[in-house]
Design a protein around this motif. Structure first.
Motif, PDB file in Angstrom:
ATOM      1  N   MET A  38       0.835  -1.166   0.000  1.00 25.56           N
ATOM      2  CA  MET A  38       0.000   0.000   0.000  1.00 25.56           C
ATOM      3  C   MET A  38       0.889   1.242   0.000  1.00 25.56           C
ATOM      4  O   MET A  38       1.871   1.323   0.724  1.00 25.56           O
ATOM      5  N   ALA A  39       0.552   2.204  -0.814  1.00 26.13           N
ATOM      6  CA  ALA A  39       1.345   3.427  -0.910  1.00 26.13           C
ATOM      7  C   ALA A  39       1.103   4.304   0.308  1.00 26.13           C
ATOM      8  O   ALA A  39      -0.006   4.368   0.844  1.00 26.13           O
ATOM      9  N   ILE A  40       2.134   4.985   0.724  1.00 24.25           N
ATOM     10  CA  ILE A  40       2.050   5.901   1.864  1.00 24.25           C
ATOM     11  C   ILE A  40       2.265   7.301   1.330  1.00 24.25           C
ATOM     12  O   ILE A  40       3.254   7.573   0.641  1.00 24.25           O
ATOM     13  N   SER A  41       1.353   8.202   1.645  1.00 24.31           N
ATOM     14  CA  SER A  41       1.448   9.564   1.122  1.00 24.31           C
ATOM     15  C   SER A  41       2.581  10.318   1.817  1.00 24.31           C
ATOM     16  O   SER A  41       3.050   9.934   2.889  1.00 24.31           O
ATOM     17  N   ARG A  42       2.983  11.412   1.203  1.00 27.37           N
ATOM     18  CA  ARG A  42       4.067  12.223   1.788  1.00 27.37           C
ATOM     19  C   ARG A  42       3.623  12.850   3.109  1.00 27.37           C
ATOM     20  O   ARG A  42       4.437  13.058   4.006  1.00 27.37           O
ATOM     21  N   ARG A  43       2.332  13.133   3.209  1.00 30.25           N
ATOM     22  CA  ARG A  43       1.817  13.706   4.463  1.00 30.25           C
ATOM     23  C   ARG A  43       1.942  12.693   5.599  1.00 30.25           C
ATOM     24  O   ARG A  43       2.339  13.044   6.715  1.00 30.25           O
ATOM     25  N   GLU A  44       1.594  11.435   5.331  1.00 31.04           N
ATOM     26  CA  GLU A  44       1.737  10.393   6.352  1.00 31.04           C
ATOM     27  C   GLU A  44       3.209  10.163   6.690  1.00 31.04           C
ATOM     28  O   GLU A  44       3.545   9.921   7.851  1.00 31.04           O
ATOM     29  N   GLU A  45       4.078  10.240   5.673  1.00 33.47           N
ATOM     30  CA  GLU A  45       5.510  10.114   5.926  1.00 33.47           C
ATOM     31  C   GLU A  45       5.987  11.214   6.868  1.00 33.47           C
ATOM     32  O   GLU A  45       6.716  10.961   7.819  1.00 33.47           O
ATOM     33  N   ALA A  46       5.557  12.456   6.599  1.00 39.10           N
ATOM     34  CA  ALA A  46       5.978  13.593   7.423  1.00 39.10           C
ATOM     35  C   ALA A  46       5.480  13.429   8.856  1.00 39.10           C
ATOM     36  O   ALA A  46       6.169  13.809   9.812  1.00 39.10           O
ATOM     37  N   ARG A  47       4.288  12.853   9.018  1.00 42.80           N
ATOM     38  CA  ARG A  47       3.724  12.680  10.350  1.00 42.80           C
ATOM     39  C   ARG A  47       4.478  11.602  11.122  1.00 42.80           C
ATOM     40  O   ARG A  47       4.649  11.710  12.345  1.00 42.80           O
ATOM     41  N   ALA A  48       4.979  10.582  10.420  1.00 42.06           N
ATOM     42  CA  ALA A  48       5.616   9.459  11.101  1.00 42.06           C
ATOM     43  C   ALA A  48       7.094   9.696  11.413  1.00 42.06           C
ATOM     44  O   ALA A  48       7.633   9.051  12.315  1.00 42.06           O
ATOM     45  N   LEU A  49       7.755  10.609  10.696  1.00 43.12           N
ATOM     46  CA  LEU A  49       9.208  10.747  10.807  1.00 43.12           C
ATOM     47  C   LEU A  49       9.609  12.036  11.496  1.00 43.12           C
ATOM     48  O   LEU A  49       8.871  13.024  11.494  1.00 43.12           O
ATOM     49  N   SER A  50      10.837  12.035  12.020  1.00 43.89           N
ATOM     50  CA  SER A  50      11.414  13.259  12.553  1.00 43.89           C
ATOM     51  C   SER A  50      11.969  14.084  11.381  1.00 43.89           C
ATOM     52  O   SER A  50      11.996  13.623  10.243  1.00 43.89           O
ATOM     53  N   ALA A  51      12.437  15.296  11.679  1.00 42.10           N
ATOM     54  CA  ALA A  51      12.873  16.209  10.612  1.00 42.10           C
ATOM     55  C   ALA A  51      14.080  15.653   9.848  1.00 42.10           C
ATOM     56  O   ALA A  51      14.124  15.704   8.614  1.00 42.10           O
TER      57      ALA A  51
END
Length: 172
Positions: free
Chosen positions: A1-14
Motif C-alpha cells: 500500500m502506498a504511503i502519502s508524503r503527508r503520512e511520511e511527514a507525520r511518522a518521521l522526525s525532521a
C-alpha cells in the motif's frame, strides 16, 4: 500500500524526513554513487532502530517485555508506520543501486565485446593456428556407422506380426 508524503511527514522526525525525501524519484537519480551508498547506510541504521523499537513495543503490549517507561505501550501504530516508511525508502534506494549496477555491467559487457572484436579483427590466421578446419575451410567428416539396409516399414511389419503371433499363443 502506498504511503502519502503527508503520512511520511507525520511518522518521521525532521532529519529522517530529509533522508527519505532523497530516496524519492527525481532526487535519488541526481545523487552520486558515493552519496547513494552513504544514504543507504544511514537509512538502514534508522530502519533497524525503528524495527527494534517497534518489536519492543509489541512485546510490551503483549506483556512479554518490561515497559521502557512508567507504563507499558498501549498501541504501536506510529512505530509500525515509521518502520514501513523507512523500509519503503530502503526498497527505493536498493532498487536505484541495483539499476546503477546493472547499467555499469551492461556498459562493461559492451566495452569488453568491442575489445574482443578488435582483437579478433587484428589477429591473423597464420600457420600457428591449430584447428581441424584451419586454412582450407570446413571438411566433411566420414560417417563410420554402417548403413542399415532394411526398410523401416518392413521392420515394423515384422514386429507387428510377432506381436500378433505372441497374443494368439497367450490366448490359448
Amino acid at each position: 500500500m502506498a504511503i502519502s508524503r503527508r503520512e511520511e511527514a507525520r511518522a518521521l522526525s525532521a532529519d529522517e524526513q530529509d533522508l527519505v525525501a532523497k530516496s524519492h524519484h527525481p532526487a535519488v537519480q541526481e545523487l552520486a554513487d558515493a552519496e547513494l551508498a552513504n544514504l543507504v547506510k544511514l537509512l538502514r541504521e534508522r530502519r533497524d532502530r525503528a524495527q527494534t523499537e517497534a518489536h519492543r513495543r509489541r512485546r510490551e503490549m503483549r506483556g512479554k517485555g518490561a515497559p521502557k517507561g512508567a507504563v507499558a505501550s498501549k498501541a504501536d501504530g506510529g512505530s509500525r508506520l515509521k518502520l514501513e516508511v523507512l523500509a519503503m525508502a530502503m526498497r527505493r534506494l536498493n532498487g536505484e543501486a541495483e539499476r546503477r549496477r546493472q547499467l555499469a555491467a551492461r556498459l562493461s559487457l559492451a566495452e569488453n565485446a568491442r575489445k574482443a572484436l578488435a582483437s579478433k579483427q587484428a589477429a591473423t590466421n597464420g600457420p600457428d593456428f591449430n584447428a581441424r578446419t584451419a586454412h582450407e575451410g570446413m571438411r566433411a567428416v566420414a560417417n563410420l556407422k554402417a548403413q542399415n539396409l532394411i526398410r523401416p516399414m518392413e521392420r515394423g511389419r515384422q514386429r507387428k506380426a510377432a506381436a500378433v503371433a505372441q497374443a494368439k499363443r497367450d490366448a490359448r
